[in-house]
Write an enzyme that holds these catalytic residues in place. Structure first.
Site, PDB file in Angstrom:
ATOM      1  N   LYS A   1       0.883  -1.202   0.152  1.00 38.33           N
ATOM      2  CA  LYS A   1       0.058   0.046   0.028  1.00 38.33           C
ATOM      3  C   LYS A   1       0.895   1.246  -0.025  1.00 38.33           C
ATOM      4  O   LYS A   1       0.553   2.261  -0.834  1.00 38.33           O
ATOM      5  CB  LYS A   1      -0.805   0.191   1.194  1.00 38.33           C
ATOM      6  CG  LYS A   1      -1.577  -1.305   1.202  1.00 38.33           C
ATOM      7  CD  LYS A   1      -2.717  -0.995   2.571  1.00 38.33           C
ATOM      8  CE  LYS A   1      -2.082  -1.022   3.771  1.00 38.33           C
ATOM      9  NZ  LYS A   1      -1.375  -2.297   4.387  1.00 38.33           N
TER      10      LYS A   1
ATOM     11  N   ARG B   1      11.735  -7.256   4.341  1.00 38.31           N
ATOM     12  CA  ARG B   1      11.535  -5.566   3.994  1.00 38.31           C
ATOM     13  C   ARG B   1      12.427  -4.907   4.631  1.00 38.31           C
ATOM     14  O   ARG B   1      12.850  -5.104   5.903  1.00 38.31           O
ATOM     15  CB  ARG B   1      10.016  -5.255   4.477  1.00 38.31           C
ATOM     16  CG  ARG B   1       9.610  -3.818   3.977  1.00 38.31           C
ATOM     17  CD  ARG B   1       8.259  -3.695   3.948  1.00 38.31           C
ATOM     18  NE  ARG B   1       7.673  -3.507   5.299  1.00 38.31           N
ATOM     19  CZ  ARG B   1       6.571  -3.123   5.589  1.00 38.31           C
ATOM     20  NH1 ARG B   1       5.737  -2.930   4.571  1.00 38.31           N
ATOM     21  NH2 ARG B   1       5.773  -2.908   6.701  1.00 38.31           N
TER      22      ARG B   1
END
Ligand code: AMP
Length: 222
Positions: free
Chosen positions: A24, A133
């Site tokens: 997102k 990440r």
């Protein structure tokens, strides 16, 4: 169509919904280039408050590190203030808000949205993405040790900031965030579908493909 008309036509009040790791933040950062609206990420606002060691930051740090949600009252007040600013009157992308039905109902009272984009991703893909990440301490941009590596190890491509592993991207916190998402946030999919506002986009492919599909499904010029 002139450049200005294109921006104006594209302006929309959007919510980006989806599990942690659906991309997102990355997609919102790219989408705002053509939409010319602010990208408002509650997670980024909370992390900036933690870095600044403000009263808010000190209060929310442990909650965020554990993968739980900050309370509705605090979060709603923060978003209400942010959306009252001039730059959010024409449109915005809300990334990470609302995360509960109570937040969605509050938002409908002070700034009804045009569309809700549901970026869909399986739990297995979430775990794989969050495991590798790396996030920029300075601008919040995300990279990954396998997909989307930075050009220079440990350094953000966008701003040169230092890349780090968010505390809430560690294994125990990720499991908690996924559980919280399924229990408290996923019910928003049905909530917005019933209101006719939901658009589904598969978040599985690479981010440029997902971005193209997002634009197509909303009829946004690139
Ligand atoms: P994110 O960067 O969107 O994954 O958000 C990181 C963390 O900030 C979340 O795991 C929550 O602890 C907190 N947070 C962000 N947005 C919200 C929200 N709308 N409601 C409650 N907590 C939030």
């Amino acid at each position: 169509m002139s450049g200005w008309d294109k921006w104006y036509t594209n302006a929309m009040k959007l919510i980006f919904l989806g599990p942690p790791g659906a991309g997102k933040g990355t997609l919102a950062a790219k989408a705002v280039d053509s939409l010319k609206v602010p990208h408002i990420s509650t997670g980024n606002i909370f992390r900036a408050a933690i870095t600044a060691q403000s009263v808010l930051g000190r209060r929310v740090k442990a909650i965020i590190d554990s993968g739980k949600l900050v309370d509705d009252e605090t979060t709603i007040a923060l978003v209400r203030d942010r959306l009252a600013r001039d730059d959010a009157q024409r449109g915005y992308i809300l990334d990470g808000f609302p995360r509960t039905i109570a937040q969605a109902e509050a938002l409908a009272g002070f700034s009804p949205v045009d569309r809700v984009v549901n970026f869909d991703l399986s739990d297995a893909a979430v775990l794989e993405r969050l495991g590798g990440r790396r996030t920029c301490r300075n601008c919040g941009a995300n990279f990954h040790v396998l997909f989307g590596r930075p050009k220079q190890e440990g350094i953000c491509d966008s701003c040169g900031g230092e890349l780090y592993i968010r505390n809430d991207d560690r294994e125990e916190a990720v499991a908690k965030r996924l559980e919280v998402y399924r229990e408290q946030t996923a019910p928003l999919i049905g909530y917005y579908r019933e209101k006719g506002l939901l658009v589904d986009v598969d978040a599985g492919p690479a981010s440029d493909t997902v971005l193209g599909n997002f634009r197509k499904s909303l009829g946004i010029a690139g």
